[in-house]
Design a protein around this motif. Structure first.
Motif, PDB file in Angstrom:
ATOM      1  N   MET A   1      35.598 -55.544  66.025  1.00 15.48           N
ATOM      2  CA  MET A   1      36.902 -55.990  65.580  1.00 15.48           C
ATOM      3  C   MET A   1      37.857 -54.817  65.695  1.00 15.48           C
ATOM      4  N   GLN A   2      38.922 -55.016  66.427  1.00 16.49           N
ATOM      5  CA  GLN A   2      39.909 -53.979  66.697  1.00 16.49           C
ATOM      6  C   GLN A   2      41.115 -54.195  65.780  1.00 16.49           C
ATOM      7  N   GLU A   3      41.302 -53.303  64.806  1.00 15.93           N
ATOM      8  CA  GLU A   3      42.406 -53.464  63.861  1.00 15.93           C
ATOM      9  C   GLU A   3      43.397 -52.323  64.016  1.00 15.93           C
TER      10      GLU A   3
ATOM     11  N   ASN B   1      51.083 -52.503  69.675  1.00 16.78           N
ATOM     12  CA  ASN B   1      50.485 -53.836  69.537  1.00 16.78           C
ATOM     13  C   ASN B   1      49.733 -53.967  68.220  1.00 16.78           C
ATOM     14  N   ILE B   2      50.473 -53.960  67.104  1.00 14.48           N
ATOM     15  CA  ILE B   2      49.824 -54.055  65.799  1.00 14.48           C
ATOM     16  C   ILE B   2      49.168 -55.417  65.616  1.00 14.48           C
ATOM     17  N   THR B   3      48.055 -55.423  64.898  1.00 11.31           N
ATOM     18  CA  THR B   3      47.322 -56.663  64.637  1.00 11.31           C
ATOM     19  C   THR B   3      47.133 -56.910  63.146  1.00 11.31           C
ATOM     20  N   SER B   4      47.613 -55.983  62.326  1.00  7.03           N
ATOM     21  CA  SER B   4      47.467 -56.079  60.877  1.00  7.03           C
ATOM     22  C   SER B   4      48.753 -55.560  60.243  1.00  7.03           C
TER      23      SER B   4
ATOM     24  N   LEU C   1      38.484 -59.630  68.583  1.00  6.90           N
ATOM     25  CA  LEU C   1      37.025 -59.490  68.529  1.00  6.90           C
ATOM     26  C   LEU C   1      36.579 -59.229  69.957  1.00  6.90           C
ATOM     27  N   THR C   2      35.949 -58.087  70.179  1.00  7.66           N
ATOM     28  CA  THR C   2      35.567 -57.696  71.534  1.00  7.66           C
ATOM     29  C   THR C   2      34.062 -57.493  71.642  1.00  7.66           C
TER      30      THR C   2
ATOM     31  N   ARG D   1      38.230 -50.497  73.219  1.00 11.14           N
ATOM     32  CA  ARG D   1      39.410 -51.359  73.054  1.00 11.14           C
ATOM     33  C   ARG D   1      39.686 -52.212  74.287  1.00 11.14           C
ATOM     34  N   LYS D   2      39.210 -51.788  75.446  1.00  9.88           N
ATOM     35  CA  LYS D   2      39.440 -52.527  76.691  1.00  9.88           C
ATOM     36  C   LYS D   2      38.296 -53.471  77.047  1.00  9.88           C
TER      37      LYS D   2
END
Length: 140
Positions: free
Chosen positions: A1-3, A9-12, A38-39, A44-45
């Motif tokens: 999980m990338q937070e 590109n904020i996700t939180s 979710l990766t 991150r890529k």
């Protein structure tokens, strides 16, 4: 999980907190809305398999514990549209912690189980993190 709480590109993002107090991950009472990728791996890529969408709240007076309420929404081919519903205490400074899988939809209908979380990357000054999830479920 990338937070990611900072950067392009904020996700939180904090959406509520105690009036006249800082709203932050480590601040009691702060509520965050999340839409984290979710990766497949901690890179991150790496290929995305879904999104973690929901909220978390800092529920400890000393700022150390979060309470998670989220859906793991799968977007990969086999599980596209299926979800796992997560709830529980995230004692964020422990190496490993568990939260509950309380339900699911699609291929995970009536799911029950648990998820073990491990922080594999933490950038406290920018409030960015990568969490490894190991999920065990029973579904019918």
């Amino acid at each position: 999980m990338q937070e990611w709480e900072s950067g392009a590109n904020i996700t939180s993002i904090p959406v509520a907190g105690i009036p006249k107090k800082p709203w932050a991950t480590l601040a009691f009472g702060t509520i965050f809305a999340i839409d984290d990728a979710l990766t497949e791996s901690s890179d991150r890529k790496s290929a995305q398999v879904g999104r973690a969408q929901g909220i978390f709240v800092n529920t400890a007076l000393d700022g150390t514990d979060l309470h998670l309420l989220m859906s793991l929404v799968f977007t990969n081919k086999e599980y596209n549209g299926s979800t796992l519903e997560i709830q529980g205490a995230d004692r964020q400074f422990q190496k490993y912690r568990e939260v509950s899988v309380v339900s699911g939809t699609g291929k995970f209908r009536f799911a029950r189980g648990y998820a073990t979380l491990e922080t594999v990357y933490l950038d406290m000054p920018n409030a960015n993190a990568i969490l490894r999830w190991n999920v065990t479920v029973l579904s019918f």
